[in-house]
Scaffold this active site. Structure first.
Site, PDB file in Angstrom:
ATOM      1  N   ASP A 104       1.128  -1.200  -0.142  1.00  0.00           N
ATOM      2  CA  ASP A 104       0.045   0.443   0.129  1.00  0.00           C
ATOM      3  C   ASP A 104       1.073   1.774  -0.120  1.00  0.00           C
ATOM      4  OD1 ASP A 104      -2.259  -1.839   0.275  1.00  0.00           O
ATOM      5  OD2 ASP A 104      -2.700  -1.981   2.485  1.00  0.00           O
TER       6      ASP A 104
HETATM    7  N1  URA Z   1      -1.446  -6.514   3.857  1.00  0.00           N
HETATM    8  C1  URA Z   1      -1.727  -4.614   3.865  1.00  0.00           C
HETATM    9  O1  URA Z   1      -2.738  -4.348   4.768  1.00  0.00           O
HETATM   10  N2  URA Z   1      -1.574  -4.271   2.818  1.00  0.00           N
HETATM   11  C2  URA Z   1       0.298  -3.856   2.435  1.00  0.00           C
HETATM   12  O2  URA Z   1       0.683  -3.129   1.870  1.00  0.00           O
HETATM   13  C3  URA Z   1       0.920  -5.311   2.150  1.00  0.00           C
HETATM   14  C4  URA Z   1      -0.067  -6.551   3.600  1.00  0.00           C
END
Ligand code: URA
Length: 237
Positions: A104
């Site tokens: 993310d």
């Molecule tokens: N899980 C999440 O919620 N976000 C990420 O970036 C990676 C794994």
């Protein structure tokens, strides 16, 4: 065998038309002799190709470790936001690079970037069972039953069952946990936390398979992986 202009462009020397101009103006040598033919076909690993006297170290593919910072997106291009490809140092730029799986925008830590699709598949496909390790800061403690649910394969959003995760307590007082998962569902760790009544405050990926994030790499920094590190990626964590 590949065309000389294509080989040079693939190594990040310039665009196809830029490298053609370099060739036509006599800046490119093959085994010490100037080559003016952009369409000259050769096996890149068997010849010494130089641009302005600097020998090209030919690499079919690039494998990069990045310590992803907060605020950049894991994509190859985006017209609005900076991507992990935009922040690569110039010596690691070339066509065709993409992040192996997504983090993310606000997730930090270990991100692999490559231009080798088969290699990316071997790391990311859930069938390969490569565990990704996250350092997760939560808004409160996980209960015993919450940990049990995560380790058994929690249901997220009422209809998506996760594969069993591994959970360890890193700092009980500050609600910091290590969570390992071998899938890459959208916002998976955040949704898993939500499913057991918690909110993720910050998320950092610290390892993929047996490869840990290089602690000397500053946030936003990137470097090539060693051969040994490439193997660690698909080995047991
Ligand atoms: N899980 C999440 O919620 N976000 C990420 O970036 C990676 C794994």
């Amino acid at each position: 065998m590949e065309r000389l202009d294509k080989i040079l462009a693939s190594q990040g020397v310039g665009t196809r038309s830029e490298v053609r101009k370099m060739i036509w103006s006599g800046k490119v040598t093959v085994d010490g002799a100037v080559c003016l033919a952009a369409d000259q076909k050769l096996e890149p690993s068997e010849h010494g190709i130089a641009v302005c006297g600097n020998l090209i170290c030919y690499k079919k593919h690039l494998y990069i470790m990045m310590n992803k910072p907060d605020g950049v997106v894991s994509a190859s291009n985006d017209s609005h936001v900076r991507t992990v490809i935009d922040i690569l140092p110039s010596d690691l730029r070339r066509k065709g690079l993409f992040p192996v799986g997504r983090l993310d925008k606000d997730t930090t830590g270990l991100l692999i970037i490559t231009d080798d699709g088969a290699f990316a598949h071997s790391v990311m496909s859930p069938g390969k069972k490569v565990f990704k390790t996250y350092r997760v800061s939560l808004d409160g403690a996980l209960s015993e039953s919450g940990i049990g649910l995560l380790c058994g394969g929690v249901m997220i959003d009422g209809n998506e069952k996760c594969l069993p995760a591994q959970v360890a307590v890193l700092d009980e007082g500050n609600f910091i946990y290590q969570i390992k998962i071998c899938e890459g569902k959208y916002h998976q760790v955040k949704r898993m936390a939500q499913a057991v009544g918690r909110r993720v405050l910050s998320l950092e990926r610290t390892a993929v398979g047996g490869l840990a994030l290089d602690g000397t790499l500053e946030r936003g920094g990137a470097r090539e992986l060693t051969e040994c590190e490439k193997l660690l990626l698909t080995s047991d964590s």
